[in-house]
Every structure is written in C-alpha cells, then in structure tokens.
Design a protein around this motif. Structure first.
Motif, PDB file in Angstrom:
ATOM      1  N   PRO A  70       6.247   1.090   4.451  1.00  0.00           N
ATOM      2  CA  PRO A  70       6.438  -0.170   5.195  1.00  0.00           C
ATOM      3  C   PRO A  70       6.833  -1.288   4.234  1.00  0.00           C
ATOM      4  O   PRO A  70       6.318  -1.371   3.102  1.00  0.00           O
ATOM      5  CB  PRO A  70       5.087  -0.424   5.847  1.00  0.00           C
ATOM      6  N   PRO A  71       7.712  -2.192   4.655  1.00  0.00           N
ATOM      7  CA  PRO A  71       8.175  -3.258   3.739  1.00  0.00           C
ATOM      8  C   PRO A  71       7.096  -4.285   3.431  1.00  0.00           C
ATOM      9  O   PRO A  71       7.193  -4.986   2.417  1.00  0.00           O
ATOM     10  CB  PRO A  71       9.350  -3.882   4.505  1.00  0.00           C
ATOM     11  N   ASP A  72       6.114  -4.439   4.315  1.00  0.00           N
ATOM     12  CA  ASP A  72       5.074  -5.464   4.079  1.00  0.00           C
ATOM     13  C   ASP A  72       3.869  -4.913   3.342  1.00  0.00           C
ATOM     14  O   ASP A  72       2.794  -5.522   3.358  1.00  0.00           O
ATOM     15  CB  ASP A  72       4.633  -6.066   5.422  1.00  0.00           C
ATOM     16  N   LEU A  73       4.031  -3.764   2.707  1.00  0.00           N
ATOM     17  CA  LEU A  73       2.916  -3.176   1.983  1.00  0.00           C
ATOM     18  C   LEU A  73       2.541  -4.066   0.789  1.00  0.00           C
ATOM     19  O   LEU A  73       3.407  -4.461   0.008  1.00  0.00           O
ATOM     20  CB  LEU A  73       3.311  -1.780   1.484  1.00  0.00           C
ATOM     21  N   PRO A  74       1.254  -4.423   0.615  1.00  0.00           N
ATOM     22  CA  PRO A  74       0.850  -5.297  -0.495  1.00  0.00           C
ATOM     23  C   PRO A  74       1.164  -4.650  -1.836  1.00  0.00           C
ATOM     24  O   PRO A  74       1.092  -3.428  -2.017  1.00  0.00           O
ATOM     25  CB  PRO A  74      -0.654  -5.465  -0.299  1.00  0.00           C
ATOM     26  N   GLY A  75       1.527  -5.476  -2.822  1.00  0.00           N
ATOM     27  CA  GLY A  75       1.868  -5.003  -4.151  1.00  0.00           C
ATOM     28  C   GLY A  75       0.759  -4.222  -4.830  1.00  0.00           C
ATOM     29  O   GLY A  75       1.011  -3.152  -5.420  1.00  0.00           O
ATOM     30  N   PRO A  76      -0.509  -4.706  -4.813  1.00  0.00           N
ATOM     31  CA  PRO A  76      -1.578  -3.948  -5.471  1.00  0.00           C
ATOM     32  C   PRO A  76      -1.726  -2.553  -4.902  1.00  0.00           C
ATOM     33  O   PRO A  76      -2.041  -1.604  -5.641  1.00  0.00           O
ATOM     34  CB  PRO A  76      -2.813  -4.811  -5.224  1.00  0.00           C
ATOM     35  N   VAL A  77      -1.489  -2.391  -3.584  1.00  0.00           N
ATOM     36  CA  VAL A  77      -1.615  -1.069  -2.968  1.00  0.00           C
ATOM     37  C   VAL A  77      -0.499  -0.156  -3.476  1.00  0.00           C
ATOM     38  O   VAL A  77      -0.708   1.027  -3.795  1.00  0.00           O
ATOM     39  CB  VAL A  77      -1.583  -1.192  -1.429  1.00  0.00           C
ATOM     40  N   THR A  78       0.735  -0.675  -3.559  1.00  0.00           N
ATOM     41  CA  THR A  78       1.882   0.120  -4.037  1.00  0.00           C
ATOM     42  C   THR A  78       1.625   0.643  -5.441  1.00  0.00           C
ATOM     43  O   THR A  78       1.847   1.828  -5.738  1.00  0.00           O
ATOM     44  CB  THR A  78       3.153  -0.737  -4.009  1.00  0.00           C
ATOM     45  N   ALA A  80      -1.255   1.088  -6.929  1.00  0.00           N
ATOM     46  CA  ALA A  80      -2.348   2.051  -6.958  1.00  0.00           C
ATOM     47  C   ALA A  80      -1.921   3.408  -6.404  1.00  0.00           C
ATOM     48  O   ALA A  80      -2.296   4.457  -6.948  1.00  0.00           O
ATOM     49  CB  ALA A  80      -3.527   1.496  -6.150  1.00  0.00           C
ATOM     50  N   VAL A  81      -1.107   3.410  -5.334  1.00  0.00           N
ATOM     51  CA  VAL A  81      -0.695   4.682  -4.722  1.00  0.00           C
ATOM     52  C   VAL A  81       0.249   5.442  -5.639  1.00  0.00           C
ATOM     53  O   VAL A  81       0.252   6.681  -5.680  1.00  0.00           O
ATOM     54  CB  VAL A  81      -0.050   4.404  -3.349  1.00  0.00           C
ATOM     55  N   VAL A  85      -3.330   8.220  -5.878  1.00  0.00           N
ATOM     56  CA  VAL A  85      -4.629   8.140  -5.199  1.00  0.00           C
ATOM     57  C   VAL A  85      -4.442   7.565  -3.799  1.00  0.00           C
ATOM     58  O   VAL A  85      -3.458   6.870  -3.528  1.00  0.00           O
ATOM     59  CB  VAL A  85      -5.611   7.269  -6.003  1.00  0.00           C
ATOM     60  N   ARG A  86      -5.393   7.895  -2.945  1.00  0.00           N
ATOM     61  CA  ARG A  86      -5.417   7.323  -1.605  1.00  0.00           C
ATOM     62  C   ARG A  86      -6.209   6.015  -1.661  1.00  0.00           C
ATOM     63  O   ARG A  86      -7.273   5.942  -2.249  1.00  0.00           O
ATOM     64  CB  ARG A  86      -6.052   8.310  -0.624  1.00  0.00           C
ATOM     65  N   VAL A  87      -5.681   4.974  -1.010  1.00  0.00           N
ATOM     66  CA  VAL A  87      -6.219   3.632  -1.193  1.00  0.00           C
ATOM     67  C   VAL A  87      -6.512   3.003   0.174  1.00  0.00           C
ATOM     68  O   VAL A  87      -5.737   3.191   1.125  1.00  0.00           O
ATOM     69  CB  VAL A  87      -5.235   2.740  -1.983  1.00  0.00           C
ATOM     70  N   VAL A 102      -3.551   3.734   2.698  1.00  0.00           N
ATOM     71  CA  VAL A 102      -2.265   4.260   2.218  1.00  0.00           C
ATOM     72  C   VAL A 102      -2.531   5.501   1.370  1.00  0.00           C
ATOM     73  O   VAL A 102      -3.473   5.518   0.561  1.00  0.00           O
ATOM     74  CB  VAL A 102      -1.490   3.203   1.400  1.00  0.00           C
ATOM     75  N   THR A 103      -1.649   6.513   1.539  1.00  0.00           N
ATOM     76  CA  THR A 103      -1.749   7.731   0.744  1.00  0.00           C
ATOM     77  C   THR A 103      -0.351   8.179   0.338  1.00  0.00           C
ATOM     78  O   THR A 103       0.621   7.957   1.077  1.00  0.00           O
ATOM     79  CB  THR A 103      -2.459   8.835   1.534  1.00  0.00           C
TER      80      THR A 103
END
Length: 403
Positions: A70-78, A80-81, A85-87, A102-103
């Motif tokens: 998804p385009p609105d995925l937060p940067g820290p999540v991107t 980490a994934v 890892v699953r976040v 997110v996985t």
C-alpha cells in the motif's frame, strides 16, 4: 494583613480531602495506563491473527482484505519488514490513529492490513469518564467523612480551649467533658486537673489571707488603743500614722477575702451618680468633681462609693494633680496628670485584671485598691476600664449598669 489561621477541624478536613483526591487520581492514572496497554496488545494480537489468515489466503490465491505494498504504509514499518519480520505498528497521523499489521511475501512484496484505532480510543475515553466520576464521587464522600471528623475534632479542641480561657479569666468551676481515649480527651482531662489544682491553691491562699487578717485585727485594735494614751509628740504621731496604715491594710485584706469568697450581699438603692461621686471623695483633698450629665441608677451606693474612693486615692497616690472625677451619666472617669500606668501593668490590667500587692509604681503601696475596686465592680455588674490618655496621665472609667 495576615489571613485568619485555620482551625484543627478545617486542617483535618483539608488533609483528608487532599489525600482522597491524590489517591483517586493515582488509581485513575494507573488503571488508565494498564487498560491502554492491554487494549493495544489485544488489538495488535487480533490484527496479527487476521494478517496470518490473509497471508494464507494470498498464498492460496484467494481474495483477502489485505493489500500488497500500500502507498500509505508508514516508513518505520517498511524498514522493519524489509528485514524479514512480521510487524504490528500503531500510527498516529495527528488527526486519527491507525493500527497496521504487515508481513513480507514473495518477491520482496509486503502484505498489509490496517484499521482505525478509534474503537479502542472511544472505549478508553469511556473508561476515563467512569474513572473520573467514580474518583470524584469517592473524593466527595471521603471529604465529607473527613469534614465530619474534622468538625468533631475541632469542636472538642475549641471546647477545651474555651474552657481553659474561662479558667484563666477566673471561672474555676469551668470543666471540659472528655469523650473517648484519644489525645484530645487527655487534653480535656489535663485542663480539668489544672483547674482543680488551681482552685485548691487559690482557696488555700484565700484562707490563709483571711485567717492572717482576722488574727491581726485584735492586736491592731490594741495598738490603736495604746497609741491613744501616748503623750503628744512627734514620736506618738509617727506611731499613730503607722498604726492607722496597718489598720487600713488589714481592713483591705479582709475586704479582698470577702470579695474572693463572694460572701457579701448587695443593698440596692436608687441614687444619683453625682451624689455618690461627691460622697466618695468627701474625705480626699485635691479631687475636682465635674458633672457633664447626671443619671439615676439602681445600685449598691456603698460599693460604688468604695470603688470611686479607691480610684481617686490611687490617682492621688501614684499620679499627679490635678485629679478630676468626671460624671457623664452612668459613666464616671477618674483622670490624673501623672506618668500614667506603666506598660507592663497596663498589659496585666487588660488581660487578667489587677494583681494584689502590685502597683507598678516606684512610690510603693499595697496594691489592693484596684483589686478591691475591680472586685466590687464585678459584684455590681459594672465595667472597669484602665487606659493611658493621649495627652498624658492615667484614666480609669467605671461604667455602671443602667438596667
């Protein structure tokens, strides 16, 4: 201007109220933080389970609510994934909060689920309102209990203080009713014990004073008789003067003893105040009578005349001429032009009244004149006031009751 001091009851009530508010606030904050952490953990676990199910559907080629990259995925999540890892992540955009799960999937793609965190926020806000209402209610109830307890303690302490003040003012029959076995009850018992001891000591002193005065009357009378037969001369005059002073002192001591025991009766008559003033100073030289306004009162004229005579004699002995006795209706003022009452004596006169055998003057004297005047005024229901005049000299005011 110094603010009025808080009494014990108010302090206890405030202390209990503050303690209740602090305890309720601390419990509320603790419950809020624990509930918020539990809600977030439960929401993350639930969304993570949904993500696992969505990943299985994606692998099997079935449709799922999850989105790929998804385009609105937060940067820290991107970031980490990308580490494999699953976040789960709670994003705060400033306007709303979004929970992400997110996985990573094949081809360095990311499978993401997101939902609003508003239901948890509403639930937490509802809990906060409930905690606030419960804390406020508990605080008010505990404060009321503290207020009742404080008022009770304050009343008991005030009663003990007022009784002690009455004892200090001379009411030795005043007592405190002790309740319970706490410190205030001990204070009440101590005040009562103090009053008993003080009363016993004063009674013993009064008995000794009266007995000494009675025992002295006979030898003084014998001295007076013996002086009358002495040959005329300077020596006999000195002896006669000393005997006369000694006789007056004995009579004054007996009068004080009678006033202390209140074993005297009043002889009420209707008299003019000016007439009593003139009779009081008939045997005194150097006292000027001024009548501003006269009045007729029902009183004991012998006692009034004794009071005025003592005040005038005290002004002549310790003040300076001219001595003026002014009659202003039921009020009689005795003024002199001397140095006035000493400050320490005036402070005693304003608090506990005249002390016997104390004059505050360097000229000496027995100090019983003001004591007798005060005792007579008390029996008459009159008020005796002592002050120093702004222009110099002492002023004593006798205000007779008119009812």
């Amino acid at each position: 201007m110094r603010p009025p001091a808080l009494n014990v009851g108010t302090k206890v009530a405030l202390a209990v109220a503050v303690a209740a508010v602090c305890v309720a606030g601390a419990i509320g904050v603790l419950v809020h933080r624990i509930t918020a952490a539990d809600q977030l953990a439960a929401a993350r676990a639930g969304l993570d389970l949904e993500l696992v199910s969505a990943a299985q559907d994606h692998a099997a080629g079935r449709e799922s609510p999850a989105r790929i990259d998804p385009p609105d995925l937060p940067g820290p999540v991107t970031r980490a994934v990308h580490t494999g890892v699953r976040v789960t992540y709670l994003q705060d955009t400033g306007q709303r909060r979004v929970l992400w799960a997110v996985t990573p999937v094949s081809g360095r793609k990311m499978l993401a689920l997101s939902r609003s965190y508003a239901p948890e926020e509403r639930s937490l806000a509802s809990l906060d309102r409930a905690l606030l209402a419960t804390g406020a209610t508990a605080g008010v109830l505990v404060s009321l209990v503290g207020l009742v307890l404080g008022v009770r303690i304050g009343r008991r302490a005030t009663a003990a203080a007022r009784t002690a003040e009455r004892i200090a003012d001379g009411d030795l029959d005043a007592r405190v009713r002790p309740h319970g076995h706490d410190e205030i009850a001990r204070l009440a018992a101590s005040v009562n014990a103090m009053a008993d001891a003080l009363g016993a000591r004063l009674e013993a002193e009064r008995r000794v004073t009266a007995d000494i005065a009675h025992e002295l009357r006979t030898p003084v009378a014998g001295l007076s008789t013996a002086v009358s037969v002495l040959p005329p001369g300077r020596a006999s005059e000195l002896v006669a003067g000393g005997v006369q002073k000694l006789r007056g002192l004995v009579e004054d001591v007996l009068e004080v003893a009678r006033l202390d025991s209140e074993a005297t009766a009043e002889d009420i008559e209707r008299r003019e105040v000016s007439a009593m003033a003139r009779r009081a100073v008939a045997g005194l030289d150097g006292v000027d009578i001024r009548v501003t306004a006269d009045a007729v009162v029902d009183t004991d004229p012998r006692r009034v005349e004794r009071i005025l005579a003592n005040l005038a004699a005290n002004a002549l002995r310790h003040g300076a001429p001219p001595v003026v006795m002014e009659v202003d209706g039921p009020v009689v003022r005795v003024c002199d032009h001397g140095p006035g009452f000493p400050p320490d004596l005036l402070a005693v006169l304003h608090t506990s009244g005249p002390q016997r055998f104390r004059t505050g003057s360097r000229t000496g004297g027995t100090g019983l004149g003001l004591t007798i005047a005060t005792g007579q005024a008390r029996l008459l229901g009159a008020r005796l006031t002592f002050r120093n005049r702004p222009g110099g000299g002492a002023e004593t005011e006798l205000r007779l009751p008119t009812g």
